[in-house]
Scaffold this active site. Sequence first.
Site, PDB file in Angstrom:
ATOM      1  N   GLU A 142       0.815  -1.216   0.000  1.00 52.27           N
ATOM      2  CA  GLU A 142       0.000   0.000   0.000  1.00 52.27           C
ATOM      3  C   GLU A 142       0.854   1.275   0.000  1.00 52.27           C
ATOM      4  OE1 GLU A 142      -3.926   0.786   2.344  1.00 52.27           O
ATOM      5  OE2 GLU A 142      -2.283   1.357   3.663  1.00 52.27           O
ATOM      6  N   HIS A 181      -3.733   3.686  -1.501  1.00 49.69           N
ATOM      7  CA  HIS A 181      -4.732   3.661  -0.434  1.00 49.69           C
ATOM      8  C   HIS A 181      -6.057   4.280  -0.862  1.00 49.69           C
ATOM      9  CE1 HIS A 181      -6.988   5.062   3.139  1.00 49.69           C
ATOM     10  NE2 HIS A 181      -6.966   3.769   3.311  1.00 49.69           N
ATOM     11  N   GLU A 211     -15.628   5.376  -0.984  1.00 50.45           N
ATOM     12  CA  GLU A 211     -16.194   4.478   0.019  1.00 50.45           C
ATOM     13  C   GLU A 211     -17.318   5.166   0.805  1.00 50.45           C
ATOM     14  OE1 GLU A 211     -13.179   3.212   2.737  1.00 50.45           O
ATOM     15  OE2 GLU A 211     -14.480   1.747   3.737  1.00 50.45           O
TER      16      GLU A 211
HETATM   17  O1  MCF Z   1     -11.171  -0.886   3.551  1.00 47.08           O
HETATM   18  C1  MCF Z   1     -11.231  -0.459   4.887  1.00 47.08           C
HETATM   19  C2  MCF Z   1     -11.853   0.898   4.935  1.00 47.08           C
HETATM   20  N1  MCF Z   1     -11.200   1.871   4.068  1.00 47.08           N
HETATM   21  C3  MCF Z   1      -9.885   2.203   4.132  1.00 47.08           C
HETATM   22  N2  MCF Z   1      -8.901   1.606   4.716  1.00 47.08           N
HETATM   23  C4  MCF Z   1      -8.849   0.468   5.409  1.00 47.08           C
HETATM   24  C5  MCF Z   1      -9.870  -0.483   5.547  1.00 47.08           C
HETATM   25  N3  MCF Z   1      -9.478  -1.412   6.412  1.00 47.08           N
HETATM   26  C6  MCF Z   1      -8.242  -1.114   6.774  1.00 47.08           C
HETATM   27  N4  MCF Z   1      -7.831   0.008   6.170  1.00 47.08           N
HETATM   28  C7  MCF Z   1      -6.493   0.569   6.412  1.00 47.08           C
HETATM   29  C8  MCF Z   1      -5.824   1.156   5.206  1.00 47.08           C
HETATM   30  O2  MCF Z   1      -5.147   0.175   4.493  1.00 47.08           O
HETATM   31  O3  MCF Z   1      -6.618   1.606   7.331  1.00 47.08           O
HETATM   32  C9  MCF Z   1      -5.678   2.596   7.102  1.00 47.08           C
HETATM   33  C10 MCF Z   1      -4.943   2.224   5.811  1.00 47.08           C
HETATM   34  O4  MCF Z   1      -3.677   1.737   6.057  1.00 47.08           O
HETATM   35  C11 MCF Z   1      -6.539   3.802   7.042  1.00 47.08           C
HETATM   36  S1  MCF Z   1      -5.848   5.305   6.626  1.00 47.08           S
HETATM   37  C12 MCF Z   1      -5.560   6.144   8.097  1.00 47.08           C
END
Ligand code: MCF
Length: 404
Positions: A142, A181, A211
């Site tokens: 990522e 991301h 999202e």
């Molecule tokens: O898919 C879900 C919700 N959307 C975005 N990010 C994440 C999700 N589950 C874990 N994440 C992780 C993402 O890879 O959370 C972090 C990232 O590293 C959020 S960004 C502060």
Amino acid sequence: MKILIADYIYTQKGFISKQAVAFTETVKEINTLEILKEKYPNAELIQTEPNSILYPGFINTHVHLEFSANKTSLKYGSFMSWLDTVIEHRDDLMGACDNTLMQKACKEMLSSGITTFGAISSFGNELEVCEETPQRVVFFNELIGSNAMYADMLYGDFMERVKASQNCTKASRVTPAIAIHSPYSVHPIILQKAVNVAKQEKLPLCAHFLESQAEREWLSSGTGDFEAFFKKYFNTSTPVTNIEEFMHAFDSYPTHFTHCVQATPKELDYLAKKGHSIAHCPRSNRYLGCGRLQIEALKLPFTVATDGLSSNDSLSIFDELRATLMLHNDIPIQALATSLLKSVTSDAAKVLNLNCGEVAVGKLADFAVITLPETPKREEEIALWSILHTKEVSHLFIEGEKYV
Ligand code: MCF
Ligand code: FE
């Protein structure tokens, strides 16, 4: 050579009966048991239980193993409260997530029939576990970082992780890949560099996209809940990109976009036109208050995926499929069950560019056998009964080797 006998085989032409499958690492032949025994007299015979159905191994295209320690730390209900708690608990959750916990997560997926998964990796912590797990893993490194000042450093760290995943042992089933991301968290300059790497090196590419409603509002007008979030944590007040610019960055390379719940029909048409696909994570969307993706209107391929335990309560693909049936309550249930099974087998394999996802000659022998509690009365309902009655698979093979 092995020969597996089950009451039904799930194929692109529907469920077929009175046939068996001969395989080594790949599928060699599908024919009657008599003919296969005659042709391969030394083959090991695997007779499955009555009412068993042979499926290709299931594919979960989107999971975050590094967040496997979450149970009650992250707040569910609305995306922004969830994100606030990710920031608050991220270090604790990462610290608590050791190899044993991630191996348990892989095992849970295996028991539900998942023979391939796409691991979204923020730090590369799960690489060792992914190298050792029997499953095929598309390892999505990522890229994250919206601040131009730190962009080069973050990009450098990201490329190190990409290289580490490219150097996995031959024995492992890891394919290196890239994850962007999201539009709100990745600076367009490093975004384009990463897309170019994916394109040059032919690495699978994915990105979280549209999202939440808050994401849409931030990208379109720089307002909404993200405004306070960026002010608080990054001392900025303008988004680094917008929806159109972000989409266009992927124009020349097919990408697997996760969520897309808040995309308009026009944006979805655009993604379809460019050959992209969607990872649909129904439980994650429900738990984070993001809404329902209108899968009935999609003109592009989609997969059903669990997302991580950061936004889910299990990594079972059958739990996810049952939730998908519930979330889309207006879609006729039999047709939905049939299309969902395709989304986690052949469609998912195409998205990840893997030679599995089908029980067909020449395909990798990745199989999941499920056993119904009684003989299906009507053949047209086998897809639905499979989804409703399966908690764990009864046999599982990867590249011809038995793991369950
Ligand atoms: O898919 C879900 C919700 N959307 C975005 N990010 C994440 C999700 N589950 C874990 N994440 C992780 C993402 O890879 O959370 C972090 C990232 O590293 C959020 S960004 C502060
Ligand atoms: Fe995710």
